[in-house]
Design a protein around this motif. Structure first.
Motif, short mmCIF file in Angstrom:
data_model
loop_
_atom_site.label_atom_id
_atom_site.label_comp_id
_atom_site.label_asym_id
_atom_site.label_seq_id
_atom_site.Cartn_x
_atom_site.Cartn_y
_atom_site.Cartn_z
N GLU A 7 0.86 -1.33 0.10
CA GLU A 7 -0.07 -0.14 -0.17
C GLU A 7 1.00 1.24 -0.06
N TYR A 8 1.80 1.28 -0.87
CA TYR A 8 2.85 2.35 -0.86
C TYR A 8 2.09 3.54 -1.48
N PRO A 9 2.18 4.72 -0.78
CA PRO A 9 1.34 5.91 -1.38
C PRO A 9 2.66 6.54 -2.30
N PHE A 10 1.95 7.15 -3.34
CA PHE A 10 2.67 8.10 -4.44
C PHE A 10 1.73 9.00 -4.91
N LYS A 11 2.18 9.97 -5.87
CA LYS A 11 1.22 10.91 -6.65
C LYS A 11 1.39 10.71 -8.02
N ILE A 12 0.50 11.07 -8.62
CA ILE A 12 0.31 11.06 -10.11
C ILE A 12 -0.48 12.19 -10.40
N ASN A 13 0.28 13.38 -11.03
CA ASN A 13 -0.52 14.68 -11.45
C ASN A 13 -1.44 15.06 -10.04
N LYS A 14 -0.45 15.24 -9.18
CA LYS A 14 -1.29 15.66 -7.69
C LYS A 14 -2.24 14.99 -7.33
N LEU A 15 -2.66 13.70 -7.67
CA LEU A 15 -3.42 12.96 -7.11
C LEU A 15 -2.86 11.69 -6.15
N ASN A 16 -3.43 11.52 -5.21
CA ASN A 16 -2.88 10.46 -4.34
C ASN A 16 -3.29 9.19 -4.65
N LYS A 17 -2.16 8.26 -4.90
CA LYS A 17 -2.46 7.01 -5.10
C LYS A 17 -1.75 5.90 -4.34
N ARG A 18 -2.29 4.67 -4.62
CA ARG A 18 -1.54 3.64 -3.61
C ARG A 18 -1.05 2.50 -4.59
#
Length: 144
Positions: free
Chosen positions: A62-73
């Motif tokens: 469940e590693y968090p990261f961002k794509i185009n300022k959207l929070n994803k996991r």
């Protein structure tokens, strides 16, 4: 599916919390609600550890990261030599793996840049290597 049932019976640590079944994650060291997707996630972690001998410290869940300022996991990210190695997307077994799933993991990987990708719903597993310069994929028969 038989392998998955055997895994659930023999290798999962389950606990009832507030009348709901929870499953223990050996990586996050915490109980999570027993969902079909979580079972698949734990099954993949089991395979990574027991069959491929990856260490807990190399498996991020469940590693968090961002794509185009959207929070994803990311469901699972395997690190090798401190770099992304395998990006893994886990799906509920009732959900068919479609082009949308391949698109999702490809979009995630534009940021993560892992050389290997895997999609699993516990019934079907797709493992592939990213051909970075050719911008295509080679399918593999087993987890690298």
């Amino acid at each position: 599916m038989h392998e998955l049932n055997f895994f659930i019976e023999k290798h999962l640590y389950l606990k009832k919390i507030k009348n709901r079944i929870h499953i223990f994650c050996v990586i996050r060291k915490k109980f999570y609600l027993f969902t079909q997707e979580e079972v698949i996630r734990q099954y993949i972690i089991f395979l990574l550890k027991k069959i491929k001998n990856y260490k807990n410290s190399n498996i991020w869940v469940e590693y968090p990261f961002k794509i185009n300022k959207l929070n994803k996991r990311i469901d699972i990210l395997v690190q090798f030599q401190k770099k992304p190695h395998i990006l893994i997307e886990c799906k509920n077994p009732k959900i068919s793996i479609t082009q949308k799933t391949f698109d999702q993991i490809s979009i995630y990987n534009k940021t993560i840049k892992a050389p290997f990708l895997m999609i699993s719903n516990g019934i079907k597993n797709f493992i592939f290597q990213v051909e970075k310069y050719k911008k295509n994929f080679s399918f593999l028969k087993q987890i690298p």
